[in-house]
Scaffold this active site. Structure first.
Site, PDB file in Angstrom:
ATOM      1  NE  ARG A   1      -4.079   2.030   2.229  1.00 10.76           N
ATOM      2  CZ  ARG A   1      -4.065   3.239   2.729  1.00 10.76           C
ATOM      3  NH1 ARG A   1      -2.895   3.531   3.639  1.00 10.76           N
ATOM      4  NH2 ARG A   1      -4.871   4.061   2.542  1.00 10.76           N
ATOM      5  N   GLY A   2       0.881   2.026  -1.247  1.00 10.65           N
ATOM      6  CA  GLY A   2       1.744   3.102  -1.255  1.00 10.65           C
ATOM      7  C   GLY A   2       1.700   3.968   0.041  1.00 10.65           C
ATOM      8  N   PRO A   3       0.714   4.541   0.438  1.00  4.31           N
ATOM      9  CG  PRO A   3      -1.281   5.628   0.579  1.00  4.31           C
ATOM     10  CD  PRO A   3      -0.648   4.578  -0.033  1.00  4.31           C
TER      11      PRO A   3
ATOM     12  CB  THR B   1       5.697   0.550   2.536  1.00  3.15           C
ATOM     13  OG1 THR B   1       5.079  -0.061   1.560  1.00  3.15           O
ATOM     14  CG2 THR B   1       4.820   0.080   3.925  1.00  3.15           C
ATOM     15  NE  ARG B   2       3.905   5.063  -4.429  1.00  8.10           N
ATOM     16  CZ  ARG B   2       2.722   5.559  -3.699  1.00  8.10           C
ATOM     17  NH1 ARG B   2       2.733   6.596  -2.965  1.00  8.10           N
ATOM     18  NH2 ARG B   2       1.670   4.933  -4.062  1.00  8.10           N
TER      19      ARG B   2
ATOM     20  CD  GLU C   1      -1.647  -5.510  -6.162  1.00 14.64           C
ATOM     21  OE1 GLU C   1      -1.376  -4.634  -6.735  1.00 14.64           O
ATOM     22  OE2 GLU C   1      -0.764  -5.749  -5.098  1.00 14.64           O
TER      23      GLU C   1
ATOM     24  N   GLY D   1     -10.984   1.502 -12.400  1.00 10.41           N
ATOM     25  CA  GLY D   1     -12.233   0.742 -12.429  1.00 10.41           C
ATOM     26  C   GLY D   1     -12.498  -0.012 -11.045  1.00 10.41           C
TER      27      GLY D   1
END
Length: 1294
Positions: free
Chosen positions: A68-70, A72-73, A135, A101
């Site tokens: 999830r980007g926010p 650990t990105r 995912e 989508g």
């Protein structure tokens, strides 16, 4: 017929498995997350099992990161991604913004499907994202379907117990999802989290060092995938446990000593399989590992240097092209200095008596303790020569009876044990195979689904071979069981087609009624051949040798055998007219440059395959070669004055290949008539050698090819007219660099089966008309029309995957499958598709979502500027498709900037060349190219600054490996200031080139060089460096291998260069500094092999102690080479040219002090006495000698020192005053002899009978030797070996 039905059934059952015949091994460790106490620890992800598993079809990624980007990105994920990149692990990094989508998009699904290892980074907010849960559910589903895939979770500041049971923050997340998704979807997500929570993984807490953990994860992942090339089938592992145990015992892994173990045994016994299994089991215990197969074949074909480069590139994880050495001694030095410091495991597979450990790797004592070497050979005697290095020997013997039965049953019955009613027969068969794995597999495959009678017949044949010592007769039983057509195909592959694509042989075999489609599958089922990933034929060397031995045993006389693959035997057969009806195929693989007259082919009535490089055919071929199917004559040459080729009426020809040829005779030397008569042709490839001869071959009048043709390819051939009217079966049409006056017979639109059409750089009077309806070709996948200016296409075929054109593309938005697009020199320009601000389906680029490569060259880019407050009067943000990985813009006059590149997050390579001609501005947007690896900017007038470069380099995720900027006269700034701060490091940067930017303030970049600790190649041709200390930063680059420094007259303050002692890996140094007077510290550069000094007009002296290669040219003031007599014993290559003040006489007299010298070039130097050259005769290691003198050395009339140079392979002499050369006939190793420009030379040998002693001579160039007598020239024709290519004073010799 029942037998054929069984074969057909077997084909249908086995075909899916045959196509997936390679397997990959997953990790087999248990979870380190303990179910009882919910605690975690770091994983030791190392496979200790030899259990096999298969490879993945069409694998694109080695690792798939889900996060999830926010959360650990910008932290751990970037650390991990960067670490994986350093290991060169191909990784897919997903981002939330890629998801659009309500479902996972096809690109993401494809990425999951084509990945081997999944790394979900489970954070506190992971379950808040429906995309992450989708995912993860898909990842778990794919892993359950295919257990070979591995999931390695990372629990990022969360409790794995919460993940397993969906408690804590995960419970809250699922409450929110419950209102939006159905119960089954929610349950699938929970099940996925539970499964991942149960797996072992890594736990990252608040106080953990994330960078260190990322490196640990990468190292463990690498321990998985580093074994990928050691593929072992399930059946290969049967019965090798005892071998593995024995080899491990001999390796003594607990010992501190370097250990070598040699495995020996007959071919097919399982030596390679055992070595692979041991490698797989212990490779994780070593710093670096390397498995080099086919040593015997590779060394014979390519030499030991290729093997050394493979070893170095595998161990150091670098490209073999950048390893920095070109000879075996350089390889040994590199291995000693850069490889031996690691604890390594090396397997050298299949060595023979020509292999010497020390020649390839140096002394075992050079390697760090605990390194291990495994060597396999068919001969114990070969391995016995290694005993001085304490090589422990182990014989890989036959398999035990129970294991033999198991392996046999896997192929004969597709199970581990035989059925009860076959048990006795199966045991009897196994008893006759001597426990040879290859024999068990081949015979088992032969008997699969056969009746009892077939088993009994086969058993009787096997019993007859019980007293044989070799595997040949046992394997031949399987060959004997083939149908006649399969036998022909098998022998063709064994003798001619290993490593070649299967397409063209299929045409020949089909015409011979060999049924290749079914018989190839049949041979694969019988384990007798393989087909590689690129559709190339592969074969076990034992089966190859068996096939060739079958041919040899046909008759003691080569010309009475079915196939000839030896050049010597083929030449002898043809020249001496020994042909017979038994000969079916002849290959002469290397150039003979000889004329074969028609009478050479008498009695070859059954010949169907002829391949002869550089041969020429002449004479009347009427009624000759009636069954020839395949005729391939690469580098064929036929001139106006050569004897003609007449009545070439081979009506059964299927394939004609005349590539790299030069045919200028009338009627194209008879080939045009042949084309008309060959009514069954399928493949025609004609190409003139334009690069060699500088002009195209011409085909006059109208050429009509047989209507049977499916592949027609012509390159660099000028034609009056080509008729395509009846070529309805064409699948591939290539007309490249072919000026065609007219294409007649219809249009390309009528060729409904066409899959590939290439019209690159073609022009003709009606080209526009014949391509007008090309849009109707629904089957066309590849279209190339670049440079064909007459081509205008209103509608391109919708199924295209690759398009190269010089035309407008009006229906670009409809080319949904397009992956590669190149627009070259389009007069109407390229209409850059406008993108909607929301990037919805109205955007052309959104529809062309598969595009990976975009090249715009010499083309105006038509764009619409959006003039509103949000855009600032510039182009829309999303102007280029984000799927791009490669973008090249070359000489495109507009736009005057690159819009939208900051969004190309997948872009790995950007090339910008000559596009800012009208711009007095900047290049911006680099800061967004987080995947960028290669940046090339060249010849960009008007470019002043490159904005965003500093931000890119300072990013923790920077992947830039190669940066080249050259010929930018207006560039003033790369970096506004040097890269500062201790945390700014760019470990990915490996190559940096800055050249010919005269206004550039290069100081900030040079002072930033210490921020590139892994830089290997640095090329600086810059100005305005006034202080010697400005160059000090270069001395910090400890990984530097190659340095080129070129300064102009503006840097007159640079008189001295001090070499840093830290540059211990520097092998190549090139210096071009006019003001330079001295180079200090060269003696400190222990690895320096090549030194090039050019234009150093002020240089006075050089210290040269450890040099391997010295090239000095264009130094008019150089007078002395200090210490050369005693201080350069390691010198291997010496070139001195254009140094008129250098006292070369003393230098030449000191050459005996260079015992390792093997290459010597003396060009345009001052030598006045013949006896000065006599000392060259003492250079016994010399391999190449070039001596070029001008008219000032008129006293040099005789050379008499050559007879002692027994290792000399190349000799180049250009001395106008030279009259005689003594000792040439004694140079047994000589291959290349150039005497061009020896205008006074009267003879080469005193005794003409000595000419025949040069058995290895391949090339003789005596162009310009105008004084050689006619008798001498005549003797050359009759006594030199046939292979020798001779260039006469006036014309080439046939």
């Amino acid at each position: 017929m029942s037998y054929l039905r069984e074969v057909a059934t077997a084909v249908a059952l086995l075909l899916p498995f045959i196509l997936l015949n390679k397997f990959w091994r997953p990790n087999s460790k248990d979870s380190i997350v303990n179910d009882d106490d919910d605690s975690t620890s770091e994983v030791d992800a190392i496979s200790d099992s030899t259990n096999p598993s298969g490879s993945f079809p069409s694998v694109e990624y080695e690792v798939f990161l889900s996060f999830r980007g926010p959360d650990t990105r910008e932290q751990f994920t970037d650390f991990l991604y960067q670490s994986l990149r350093r290991y060169k692990i191909h990784t897919f990094r997903d981002d939330d913004e890629l998801l659009k989508g309500k479902e996972i998009g096809p690109n993401l699904l494809r990425a999951i499907d084509q990945s081997k290892i999944y790394v979900p980074i489970i954070s506190s907010g992971y379950a808040d994202s429906k995309w992450c849960l989708m995912e993860l559910a898909e990842i778990v589903r794919r892993q359950e379907e295919d257990p070979r895939r591995i999931i390695l979770p990372i629990f990022y500041m969360v409790d794995p117990s919460d993940v397993r049971h969906q408690t804590g923050c995960y419970k809250k997340a699922f409450r929110k999802h419950a209102n939006k998704f159905d119960g089954q979807t929610i349950q699938n997500w929970k099940d996925a989290l539970k499964k991942v929570g149960d797996l072992k993984g890594w736990h990252i807490g608040k106080n953990d060092k994330q960078g260190a953990i990322a490196d640990k994860v990468s190292a463990d992942i690498w321990s998985h995938i580093s074994k990928e090339n050691l593929i072992l089938e399930t059946d290969e592992l049967v019965g090798i446990d005892d071998h593995i145990t024995a080899v491990l015992e001999k390796l003594s892994l607990d010992s501190e000593n370097v250990t070598m173990v040699g495995l020996y045994g007959m071919g097919g016994i399982g030596k390679t399989t055992t070595a692979k299994a041991v490698y797989n089991k212990i490779s994780s215990c070593f710093d670096c590992c390397c498995f080099i197969d086919n040593i015997r074949e590779t060394q014979e074909k390519d030499g030991v240097v290729v093997l050394q480069k493979k070893l170095v590139s595998e161990i150091l994880r670098i490209d073999s092209g950048s390893v920095g050495f070109n000879n075996d001694s350089g390889g040994r030095k590199t291995i000693k200095e850069r490889v031996s410091r690691f604890k390594i495991l090396v397997v050298l597979d299949d060595v023979d008596e020509k292999f010497k450990f020390e020649d390839m790797l140096g002394s075992p004592k050079d390697f760090i303790s605990q390194s291990r070497f495994i060597i396999t050979s068919r001969s114990m005697r070969v391995l016995g020569t290694l005993n001085e290095n304490q090589c422990k020997l182990y014989e890989v013997g036959s398999m035990s009876k129970p294991r033999s039965l198991e392996l046999f049953s896997k192929h004969a019955f597709k199970k581990n044990t035989p059925p009860s009613y076959y048990e006795t027969l199966a045991n009897d068969v196994v008893d006759t195979t001597a426990g040879l794995p290859l024999t068990l597999k081949v015979i088992g495959s032969l008997l699969f689904k056969q009746e009892i009678a077939v088993w009994e017949d086969t058993l009787e044949q096997l019993r007859r071979t019980l007293n044989l010592d070799e595997v040949y007769d046992r394997l031949k039983i399987s060959y004997d069981a083939l149908n006649p057509e399969a036998k022909e195909i098998f022998l063709d592959i064994a003798c001619f087609f290993i490593g070649q694509n299967k397409e063209e042989p299929y045409y020949m075999w089909t015409d011979c009624n060999f049924y290749p489609a079914s018989n190839i599958i049949f041979l694969i089922q019988r384990c007798m051949i393989q087909v590689g990933d690129d559709d190339e034929f592969k074969m076990h060397d034992q089966l190859r040798d068996m096939g060739r031995e079958i041919v040899r045993r046909e008759d003691v006389l080569p010309w009475k055998r079915s196939r000839i693959w030896s050049a010597e035997e083929g030449i002898d057969l043809l020249l001496n007219k020994k042909g017979s009806s038994k000969v079916k195929a002849i290959s002469i693989p290397w150039g003979v440059k000889y004329e074969f007259k028609s009478e050479c082919f008498l009695n070859l009535s059954e010949l169907r395959y002829l391949h002869a490089r550089e041969a020429m055919l002449t004479g009347d071929f009427n009624n000759l070669l009636p069954n020839l199917k395949w005729l391939e004559l690469p580098f064929y040459k036929h001139g106006e004055d050569d004897p003609p080729l007449t009545n070439y009426t081979m009506k059964n020809l299927i394939i004609v290949i005349l590539e790299h040829s030069h045919i200028t005779a009338d009627d194209w030397g008879g080939w045009r008539h042949m084309m008309k008569m060959a009514e069954r042709l399928k493949v025609v490839r004609l190409a003139s050698n334009y690069s060699l001869y500088g002009r195209r071959v011409r085909l006059s009048d109208c050429w009509r090819f047989p209507k049977s043709i499916e592949v027609l390819s012509m390159t660099a051939i000028e034609m009056d007219e080509v008729d395509i009217g009846e070529l309805k079966k064409l699948k591939t049409l290539v007309l490249k660099f072919c000026p065609i006056q007219k294409i007649s017979g219809g249009t390309f639109g009528m060729l409904k089966g066409l899959r590939e059409l290439c019209l690159e750089f073609n022009w003709g009077t009606n080209l526009r008309e014949v391509v007008a309806d090309i849009g109707q070709l629904s089957s066309l996948k590849v279209l190339k029309t670049t440079g064909a200016k007459e081509v205008e296409i209103n509608e391109f075929p919708l199924g295209l995957k690759e398009l190269s054109t010089s035309s407008r593309i009006p229906n670009l938005s409809q080319l949904l499958d397009l992956e590669v697009l190149k627009v070259y020199d389009c007069k109407d320009g390229f209409d850059m598709p406008p993108a909607s601000p929301s990037e919805d389906e109205s955007s052309v680029w959104w529809k062309v979502s598969k595009l990976k490569s975009l090249q715009l060259e010499k083309t105006r880019i038509n764009v619409n500027v959006v003039d509103d407050a949000s855009s600032g009067g510039h182009l829309p943000r999303y102007l280029l498709p984000t799927s791009l990985t490669y973008l090249k813009i070359y000489q495109c006059t507009e736009p005057t900037w690159l819009p939208g590149i900051e969004n190309l997050e997948n872009l790995t390579s950007l090339e910008v060349n000559d596009i800012f001609q009208t711009l007095g501005g900047d290049l911006d947007g680099l800061q967004g190219l987080r995947s960028l690896e290669i940046l090339r900017i060249r010849k960009v007038n008007g470019l002043a600054r490159i904005k965003g470069l500093k931000d890119l380099l300072c990013s923790s995720t920077c992947k830039l490996r190669k940066f080249y900027i050259t010929e930018c006269p207006d560039l003033i700034e790369l970096l506004p200031c040097e890269l500062g701060g201790q945390t700014v490091v760019v470990p990915s940067m490996a190559e940096l080139t800055i050249r010919d930017c005269p206004r550039l303030e290069v100081g900030p970049m040079i002072r930033s060089l210490p921020k590139f600790p892994m830089l290997k190649k640095l090329d600086l041709a810059v100005a305005n460096i006034t202080k010697e200390e400005d160059l000090d930063a270069i001395g910090s680059l400890e990984e530097l291998v190659s340095l080129e420094l070129e300064l102009d007259d503006t840097s007159s303050g640079i008189e001295r260069i001090v070499s840093s002692s830290k540059l211990q890996k520097l092998t190549t140094l090139v210096v071009k500094v006019p003001s330079l007077r001295e180079i200090e510290g060269l003696e400190e550069l222990k690895s320096l092999q090549d030194l090039y000094l050019e234009g150093c007009t002020s240089l006075g002296r050089l210290p040269l102690e450890k040099l391997k290669e010295l090239d000095i040219g264009g130094c008019p003031d150089l007078t002395e080479l200090v210490q050369t007599v005693v201080a350069v014993p390691s010198l291997r290559g010496l070139t001195i040219r254009d140094c008129p003040r250098l006292e070369v006489g003393p230098m030449i007299q000191s050459l005996p002090k260079f015992p390792m010298l093997n290459e010597l070039t003396l060009s345009m130097v001052n030598i006045t006495k013949e006896d000065e050259l006599e000392v060259l005769g003492s250079l016994e290691e010399l391999d190449s000698l070039e001596l070029t003198l001008d008219d000032t050395c008129s006293s040099i009339e005789r050379i008499s020192f050559l007879s002692k140079l027994q290792k000399l392979t190349t000799l180049i002499v250009e001395v106008p005053s030279l009259r005689e050369i003594e000792g040439l006939a004694e140079l047994k190793s000589l291959r290349i002899l150039y005497l061009e420009g020896c205008t006074s030379l009267e003879r080469l040998w005193p005794d003409q009978q000595q000419l025949g002693s040069l058995k290895n001579l391949n090339v003789l160039d005596i162009q310009g030797c105008k004084s050689l007598s006619v008798d001498h020239l005549s003797a050359l024709k009759t006594t030199l070996p046939p292979r020798a290519r001779i260039t006469w004073p006036d014309q080439p010799y046939r």
